[in-house]
Structure formats: structure tokens, C-alpha cells
Design an enzyme around this catalytic site. Structure first.
Site, PDB file in Angstrom:
ATOM      1  N   ASP A  90       0.862  -1.182   0.000  1.00 38.67           N
ATOM      2  CA  ASP A  90       0.000   0.000   0.000  1.00 38.67           C
ATOM      3  C   ASP A  90       0.898   1.231   0.000  1.00 38.67           C
ATOM      4  O   ASP A  90       2.116   1.128   0.052  1.00 38.67           O
ATOM      5  CB  ASP A  90      -0.967  -0.038   1.188  1.00 38.67           C
ATOM      6  CG  ASP A  90      -0.246   0.025   2.522  1.00 38.67           C
ATOM      7  OD1 ASP A  90       0.993   0.228   2.536  1.00 38.67           O
ATOM      8  OD2 ASP A  90      -0.901  -0.133   3.555  1.00 38.67           O
ATOM      9  N   CYS A 303      -6.244 -27.636   6.974  1.00 39.91           N
ATOM     10  CA  CYS A 303      -5.329 -26.759   7.710  1.00 39.91           C
ATOM     11  C   CYS A 303      -4.711 -27.483   8.909  1.00 39.91           C
ATOM     12  O   CYS A 303      -5.093 -28.589   9.265  1.00 39.91           O
ATOM     13  CB  CYS A 303      -6.053 -25.498   8.180  1.00 39.91           C
ATOM     14  SG  CYS A 303      -6.893 -25.698   9.760  1.00 39.91           S
ATOM     15  N   CYS A 306      -7.250 -28.103  11.996  1.00 41.53           N
ATOM     16  CA  CYS A 306      -8.317 -29.095  11.882  1.00 41.53           C
ATOM     17  C   CYS A 306      -7.820 -30.542  12.021  1.00 41.53           C
ATOM     18  O   CYS A 306      -8.602 -31.480  11.885  1.00 41.53           O
ATOM     19  CB  CYS A 306      -9.109 -28.862  10.606  1.00 41.53           C
ATOM     20  SG  CYS A 306     -10.123 -27.356  10.726  1.00 41.53           S
TER      21      CYS A 306
HETATM   22 ZN   LIG Z   1      -9.123 -25.764   9.392  1.00 38.73          ZN
END
Ligand SMILES: [Zn+2]
Length: 374
Positions: A90, A303, A306
Site C-alpha cells: 500500500d 489446515c 483441523c
Molecule cells: Zn481448518
């Protein structure tokens, strides 16, 4: 060296690829925010695993720490943080104005005091480009004059006119062939000002266009309306980036109105605060209801979080273990990355509206309104 390829449309939604010298950026796409040359809590490989093609760095923060000259001496932003793909920086404008450090704004520059050591720094459009060139990002943003809304119309018009003049100065100052420059459309929630700003900037040679000044506290519907009447005035053959947005719902609603790229701290900031994004809405892991829950956050999520139970994740946060924020940041970025992949598939299949309605139904009423964006 930079080219936007429109692969297909479905209603107002666009499926495309933004080609850069460091590789393609699939759109619609979400850019994880690496404020200080790091996406907080995650290794660069963990970020890549979430499906991100481009990440974001903050000019204001990197200018102050470690300093753009230090970044350049360390080989540039890519080498320093180990990310081989494209990076967008930015301009520093949003932070200079939003952090309240602003001293004064003249036609020449915005002068502010460093929040680190109080040093007085003059940010001209030319200096913003100089910093971004030293950082070596693939996409630089123009410096714009951001004001707090609501504001008197004369102030909005004044800042808008200055932003357009500053955009032209940034265009003149930018001379790195391997760095694209995106303009920023301002104009608050005003239809006429947005259209005027978009039209004037579209007539200038930029590689992409951003919609700025949204997600600053206005109701979501006002944001969607504003995006909806701005994008028709932007070139169809350039990427469109909605800055600082947003919730999963914000992403889908704005994709429906022709936006291609997003960035937001929401997935990581909320992850650090024990809030997980899922297809059933937000899960607050500190709640006692999760104490004995053996299920993962989502059954099909690849991920790092999980692999574990909700009960274990809750324990990590209750005990103040640093692994909790790491795992949930990874889950949330994975959720955003997979949402964008599913969106791209849905647009290609001509099923975007059906897909969007199914997601909204799963998220429920006022989805993610308790999440933090700033
Ligand atoms: Zn996950």
C-alpha cells in the site's frame, strides 16, 4: 509485463488471472496481510499452503521499521521474508491518516509523526513511490488523501481532487518497469464523486484500480451499493481491488459487483483472538461449550488446526499457549483461500449466485458481525 486476463463472467462476477513477472494471481483472490514483512504467526510456507497467490506489505510500517533502505540492503521484501510470489504494497496513506499521527496536509505532502519515536516524516507522493520501489513490491499503490467520514462535502471534494493530482504525481515518479501501479478511487458514499473519480483515474495509464475508503464503519449494505455504482466506471481489462475488506460475506457481495482482489487482517486478527470462520458462521473457541468437543472446526479442512479437536484448540487459548493463535490464523486464512477457490469454480460453472446464496444461508443472520477488521 502486467496483464489482466478475463476468463469469464457470471452476472457481475469476474473470473480472471492477473499476470505478473513473479507469477499469476488467480481472481477473485484474497491477499493475506503481511504488515511488517510477516503474516503474523505463520511461516511463509504455511501462508502459501492456504492458496494465496499474492500477499500484502505495509509501506508505512516498513518505512519506520526496519526502514525501506534496510529492506533493500537485505535484498528487498521478497528475499527478506522468503516469498517468491507477487507482493502488493500500500502507499502508506491509510496508516498515516488512520493512526492519527497526521500533522498536516498540504498540496506538497502529508506530514506525520512516527508512532515509534516521534520523528517528523514528510510523505509526498514521490517519497511513497520511492519507498515502494526500494521495497521492490510487484504492485505499488498511489498515495491518496484519506479523510474520516462523515465529513462536509467541500472537504470530501477537496481530498478527492488532491488524491487525483497525487495519483498523477505517483504515475510520473514510478519508473520501475517490473512494478505495476494501481490507482485508488475515493469519494465516500457519494455516487457522483465516485463516478467522477473513477472516470478521471480510468483515463490515466494504471495497471489496476482500487476502491478505497470503504470498510471504515459504514453499514455493509452502503459498502455494497458504493462498489456497485463504482465498478461500471472502471476499465474492464484491468484488475479491481477493494482495499481492507472484509468478512466472507463482504467478499462474495463485492465479487457479485465486479471486484477481483481483497486484503484484510480479519482472518489473522480474529484467529489470534480465538475466533474461527466456518461454513456455519463464527466459532468462538473460548466458550465453555467447546471444552469436551472432539470434533475439528471443519471436517474437510486441510489446515493445521483441523487435525485437532475443538476441545484442544480451546485449551490452548485458555492456557495462553502461542500455538492457539498460530493454528487459528492458519485455519482462517485457509478458510478464505478455499472460499476464493470455490468462488472461482462457481463462476466458471455459471453457478455463482446459487453458490453465494448457499454460503450466506450457512453463515446465518448477520454473519461475522462480531469480528474485528481494524
Ligand atoms: Zn481448518
Amino acid at each position: 509485463m502486467f496483464r489482466y486476463e478475463l476468463i469469464g463472467t457470471d452476472g457481475g462476477a469476474r473470473r480472471g488471472v492477473f499476470h505478473t513477472p513473479r507469477g499469476p494471481v488467480r481472481t477473485p483472490g484474497f491477499m493475506p496481510v503481511g504488515t511488517l514483512g510477516t503474516v503474523k504467526g505463520l511461516t511463509i510456507d504455511q501462508v502459501a499452503a492456504t492458496g494465496a497467490d499474492m500477499i500484502l506489505g505495509n509501506t508505512y510500517h516498513l518505512r519506520l521499521r526496519p526502514g525501506h533502505e534496510t529492506v533493500a540492503a537485505l535484498g528487498g521484501l521478497h528475499k527478506m521474508c522468503g516469498w517468491d510470489g507477487p507482493i502488493l504494497t500500500d502507499s502508506g496513506g491509510f496508516q498515516v491518516f488512520s493512526l492519527g499521527a497526521i500533522n498536516k496536509v498540504t498540496e506538497h505532502a502529508a506530514t506525520f509523526r512516527s508512532h515509534i519515536d516521534g520523528a517528523k516524516i514528510e510523505l509526498t507522493p514521490e517519497h511513497s513511490i520511492e519507498i515502494q520501489q526500494a521495497l521492490g513490491s510487484d504492485v505499488a499503490m498511489v498515495l491518496d488523501h484519506v479523510i474520516a467520514l462523515p465529513a462536509p462535502m467541500t472537504q470530501v471534494e477537496d481530498a478527492l481532487a488532491r488524491s487525483i493530482r497525487w495519483a498523477a504525481r505517483c504515475r510520473d515518479a514510478a519508473d520501475r518497469q517490473d512494478q505495476a501501479l494501481f490507482a485508488i478511487v475515493q469519494g465516500g458514499l457519494d455516487r457522483t464523486l465516485r463516478q467522477q473519480c473513477a472516470t478521471e483515474l480510468a483515463a490515466m495509464p494504471f495497471e489496476g484500480y482500487a476502491v478505497g475508503g470503504l470498510s471504515v464503519g459504514e453499514p455493509p449494505e452502503d459498502m455494497y451499493t458504493t462498489t456497485g455504482f463504482t465498478t461500471p466506471h472502471l476499465p474492464a481489462d484491468k484488475p479491481r481491488y477493494l482495499m481492507g475488506v472484509g468478512t466472507p460475506r463482504d467478499l462474495l457481495e463485492n465479487i457479485a459487483r465486479g471486484i477481483d482482489l481483497f486484503d484484510c487482517v480479519m482472518p489473522t486478527r480474529n484467529g489470534r483472538n480465538a475466533l474461527a470462520f466456518t461454513d456455519e458462521g463464527a466459532i468462538k473457541l473460548r466458550n465453555a461449550v467447546h471444552k469436551l468437543d472432539t470434533r475439528p472446526l471443519m471436517e474437510d479442512c486441510p489446515c493445521l488446526a483441523c487435525r485437532h479437536s475443538r476441545g484442544y484448540l480451546r485449551h490452548l487459548f485458555v492456557a495462553g499457549e502461542m500455538l492457539g493463535p498460530i493454528l487459528l490464523s492458519h485455519h482462517n486464512l485457509m478458510y478464505y483461500g478455499r472460499l476464493m477457490q470455490q468462488t472461482r469454480d462457481a463462476i466458471e460453472a455459471g453457478q455463482f449466485e446459487t453458490f453465494k446464496n448457499a454460503k450466506l444461508a450457512g453463515w446465518g443472520h448477520e454473519p461475522f458481525h462480531e469480528t474485528a477488521s481494524h
